[in-house]
Design an enzyme around this catalytic site. Structure first.
Site, PDB file in Angstrom:
ATOM      1  N   ARG A   1      -2.153 -49.660  35.066  1.00  0.00           N
ATOM      2  CA  ARG A   1      -2.146 -48.219  35.360  1.00  0.00           C
ATOM      3  C   ARG A   1      -1.200 -48.013  36.526  1.00  0.00           C
ATOM      4  O   ARG A   1      -1.407 -48.557  37.610  1.00  0.00           O
ATOM      5  CB  ARG A   1      -3.552 -47.725  35.713  1.00  0.00           C
ATOM      6  CG  ARG A   1      -3.543 -46.354  36.349  1.00  0.00           C
ATOM      7  CD  ARG A   1      -4.898 -45.714  36.432  1.00  0.00           C
ATOM      8  NE  ARG A   1      -5.353 -45.271  35.118  1.00  0.00           N
ATOM      9  CZ  ARG A   1      -6.364 -44.428  34.936  1.00  0.00           C
ATOM     10  NH1 ARG A   1      -7.038 -43.962  35.962  1.00  0.00           N
ATOM     11  NH2 ARG A   1      -6.715 -44.064  33.722  1.00  0.00           N
TER      12      ARG A   1
ATOM     13  N   HIS B   1      -0.804 -41.716  28.178  1.00  0.00           N
ATOM     14  CA  HIS B   1      -2.165 -42.245  28.300  1.00  0.00           C
ATOM     15  C   HIS B   1      -2.667 -42.597  26.893  1.00  0.00           C
ATOM     16  O   HIS B   1      -3.583 -41.972  26.359  1.00  0.00           O
ATOM     17  CB  HIS B   1      -3.061 -41.198  28.970  1.00  0.00           C
ATOM     18  CG  HIS B   1      -4.328 -41.772  29.554  1.00  0.00           C
ATOM     19  ND1 HIS B   1      -4.646 -43.109  29.482  1.00  0.00           N
ATOM     20  CD2 HIS B   1      -5.355 -41.168  30.222  1.00  0.00           C
ATOM     21  CE1 HIS B   1      -5.820 -43.306  30.081  1.00  0.00           C
ATOM     22  NE2 HIS B   1      -6.259 -42.151  30.539  1.00  0.00           N
TER      23      HIS B   1
ATOM     24  N   GLN C   1      -6.477 -43.293  26.054  1.00  0.00           N
ATOM     25  CA  GLN C   1      -7.303 -42.090  26.020  1.00  0.00           C
ATOM     26  C   GLN C   1      -7.125 -41.353  24.696  1.00  0.00           C
ATOM     27  O   GLN C   1      -8.095 -40.894  24.089  1.00  0.00           O
ATOM     28  CB  GLN C   1      -6.928 -41.164  27.187  1.00  0.00           C
ATOM     29  CG  GLN C   1      -7.775 -39.906  27.251  1.00  0.00           C
ATOM     30  CD  GLN C   1      -9.225 -40.198  27.594  1.00  0.00           C
ATOM     31  OE1 GLN C   1      -9.504 -40.843  28.594  1.00  0.00           O
ATOM     32  NE2 GLN C   1     -10.147 -39.733  26.775  1.00  0.00           N
TER      33      GLN C   1
ATOM     34  N   ASP D   1      -6.898 -30.749  30.410  1.00  0.00           N
ATOM     35  CA  ASP D   1      -6.839 -31.823  31.417  1.00  0.00           C
ATOM     36  C   ASP D   1      -6.563 -31.147  32.762  1.00  0.00           C
ATOM     37  O   ASP D   1      -6.217 -29.967  32.816  1.00  0.00           O
ATOM     38  CB  ASP D   1      -5.742 -32.833  31.042  1.00  0.00           C
ATOM     39  CG  ASP D   1      -5.717 -34.056  31.955  1.00  0.00           C
ATOM     40  OD1 ASP D   1      -6.732 -34.322  32.638  1.00  0.00           O
ATOM     41  OD2 ASP D   1      -4.677 -34.750  31.997  1.00  0.00           O
TER      42      ASP D   1
ATOM     43  N   CYS E   1     -10.576 -35.551  28.965  1.00  0.00           N
ATOM     44  CA  CYS E   1     -10.520 -37.002  29.223  1.00  0.00           C
ATOM     45  C   CYS E   1     -11.309 -37.383  30.471  1.00  0.00           C
ATOM     46  O   CYS E   1     -11.656 -38.546  30.635  1.00  0.00           O
ATOM     47  CB  CYS E   1      -9.071 -37.462  29.336  1.00  0.00           C
ATOM     48  SG  CYS E   1      -8.184 -36.751  30.717  1.00  0.00           S
TER      49      CYS E   1
ATOM     50  N   ARG F   1     -13.713 -44.826  24.747  1.00  0.00           N
ATOM     51  CA  ARG F   1     -12.686 -45.626  25.435  1.00  0.00           C
ATOM     52  C   ARG F   1     -13.035 -47.105  25.299  1.00  0.00           C
ATOM     53  O   ARG F   1     -12.164 -47.933  25.051  1.00  0.00           O
ATOM     54  CB  ARG F   1     -12.627 -45.244  26.930  1.00  0.00           C
ATOM     55  CG  ARG F   1     -12.109 -43.846  27.236  1.00  0.00           C
ATOM     56  CD  ARG F   1     -10.637 -43.712  26.937  1.00  0.00           C
ATOM     57  NE  ARG F   1      -9.840 -44.676  27.672  1.00  0.00           N
ATOM     58  CZ  ARG F   1      -9.427 -44.536  28.942  1.00  0.00           C
ATOM     59  NH1 ARG F   1      -9.705 -43.435  29.605  1.00  0.00           N
ATOM     60  NH2 ARG F   1      -8.708 -45.475  29.523  1.00  0.00           N
TER      61      ARG F   1
HETATM   62  N1  NVA Z   1      -3.608 -36.349  33.757  1.00  0.00           N
HETATM   63  C1  NVA Z   1      -4.601 -37.063  34.523  1.00  0.00           C
HETATM   64  C2  NVA Z   1      -5.437 -37.917  33.626  1.00  0.00           C
HETATM   65  C3  NVA Z   1      -6.509 -38.684  34.315  1.00  0.00           C
HETATM   66  C4  NVA Z   1      -7.271 -39.586  33.398  1.00  0.00           C
HETATM   67  C5  NVA Z   1      -3.921 -37.900  35.603  1.00  0.00           C
HETATM   68  O1  NVA Z   1      -2.883 -38.495  35.302  1.00  0.00           O
HETATM   69  O2  NVA Z   1      -4.418 -37.933  36.720  1.00  0.00           O
HETATM   70  N1   CP Z   2      -9.899 -40.671  31.530  1.00  0.00           N
HETATM   71  C1   CP Z   2      -9.580 -41.680  32.363  1.00  0.00           C
HETATM   72  O1   CP Z   2      -8.607 -42.396  32.183  1.00  0.00           O
HETATM   73  O2   CP Z   2     -10.461 -41.851  33.391  1.00  0.00           O
HETATM   74  P1   CP Z   2     -10.261 -42.785  34.680  1.00  0.00           P
HETATM   75  O3   CP Z   2      -9.142 -42.185  35.492  1.00  0.00           O
HETATM   76  O4   CP Z   2     -11.573 -42.724  35.375  1.00  0.00           O
HETATM   77  O5   CP Z   2      -9.914 -44.167  34.236  1.00  0.00           O
END
Ligand code: NVA
Ligand code: CP
Length: 301
Positions: free
Chosen positions: A102, A129, A132, A219, A259, A287
């Site tokens: 990540r 992502h 997800q 989101d 998500c 997930r």
């Molecule tokens: N768009 C959000 C998704 C988090 C799971 C982010 O990147 O923070």
């Molecule tokens: N939806 C998602 O990826 O959650 P986290 O940021 O908690 O991993």
């Protein structure tokens, strides 16, 4: 399929194969049927951003598959002190069997895949992502018993979720309409891909996007790394919210998905979130199952 870097890389058949295996693994887990496909394998998990779901679902999933999940915080790795990802990839390839990462830049994930010789899984970048969105497709199929022909509406930021959702939905034969404020559209690469599909629309009216939808998705207005823009974004995204009025425009049996983490009263009201908690938390649960399927596909020798 050698890696999971972004939805653009997957074929429809590969997506459906992952969903089918995820359904099977979910059944096996629920019924206590052993499914230790990755005994003796190690997954390294590099996090340059925070996470609840991704970290815990990969960690628990790897354990359930009989493997070993190794949490690697970037601040404690030499990456955090500037060691190039190209070198990290070549080193880790000699110790472990797969990497989930990540991070911010998609390029970093693509470089890991290019320089290492083990499967790389994108656990979220600014661009994508995919884990997800695979879980989202799994959940929609569970509730609606099909994917093809369904109308998805996404309201909000043209971010990593919007990018991956657009590609994932179109690849499996769903229609998707996105409502994004001007200046917050999805990535150009995604728009170019989507332009080939009649089922794709990009609008600025959340009401237009929601009308007749089978699934409503949103989101956060400010993603991880954009905290400094929160105030500006709060203004730009006013009205880009899933609330009772928006739900009333969708089909009467429409699903609502998020998500998570959710910012109540920003992109979704607390009332709508609670009303649709069943599907939203099934989405979070899935997930686990879908990522187990991805790991089995990529790492089971
Ligand atoms: N768009 C959000 C998704 C988090 C799971 C982010 O990147 O923070
Ligand atoms: N939806 C998602 O990826 O959650 P986290 O940021 O908690 O991993």
């Amino acid at each position: 399929m050698k890696h999971l870097l972004k939805m653009l890389d997957l074929s429809k058949e590969e997506i459906i194969d992952i969903l089918n295996l995820a359904d099977q693994l979910k059944y096996e887990q629920k019924h206590g049927i052993p499914h230790k496909h990755l005994q003796g394998k190690t997954l390294g998990m590099i996090f340059e951003k925070a996470s609840t779901r991704t970290r815990v679902s990969f960690e628990a999933g790897m354990y359930q598959l009989g493997g070993y999940p190794l949490f690697l915080s970037s601040s404690e790795l030499q990456i955090g002190r500037g060691e190039p990802v190209e070198d990290t990839a070549r080193v880790l390839s000699r110790y472990i069997d797969g990497i989930m990462i990540r991070t911010y830049e998609q390029k970093e994930v693509e470089n890991l895949a290019e320089f290492g010789n083990i499967p790389i899984i994108n656990g979220l970048t600014d661009f994508a992502h995919p884990c997800q969105v695979l879980a989202d497709l799994m959940t929609i199929r569970e509730y609606k018993n099909r994917l093809e022909g369904l109308k998805v509406c996404y309201i909000g930021d043209g971010n990593n979720m919007a990018n991956s959702l657009t590609v994932g939905c179109l690849k499996v034969g769903m229609d998707i309409t996105l409502a994004c404020p001007q200046g917050y559209e999805p990535d150009q690469q995604v728009l170019d891909f989507a332009a080939e599909f009649d089922g794709f629309s990009l609008v600025t009216s959340p009401q237009d996007a929601a009308t007749g939808a089978d699934v409503l998705i949103t989101d956060v207005w400010a993603s991880m790394g954009q905290e400094g823009e929160s105030e500006k974004r709060r203004e730009a995204f006013a009205g880009f919210q899933i609330n009772d009025e928006i739900c009333a425009l969708a089909k009467s049996d429409a699903m609502v998905m998020h998500c998570l983490p959710a910012h109540r009263e920003e992109e979704i009201t607390a009332k709508v979130l609670e009303k649709h908690a069943a599907e939203i938390f099934d989405e979070a649960e899935n997930r686990l199952h879908v990522q187990k399927a991805v790991m089995v596909k990529l790492m089971k020798g």
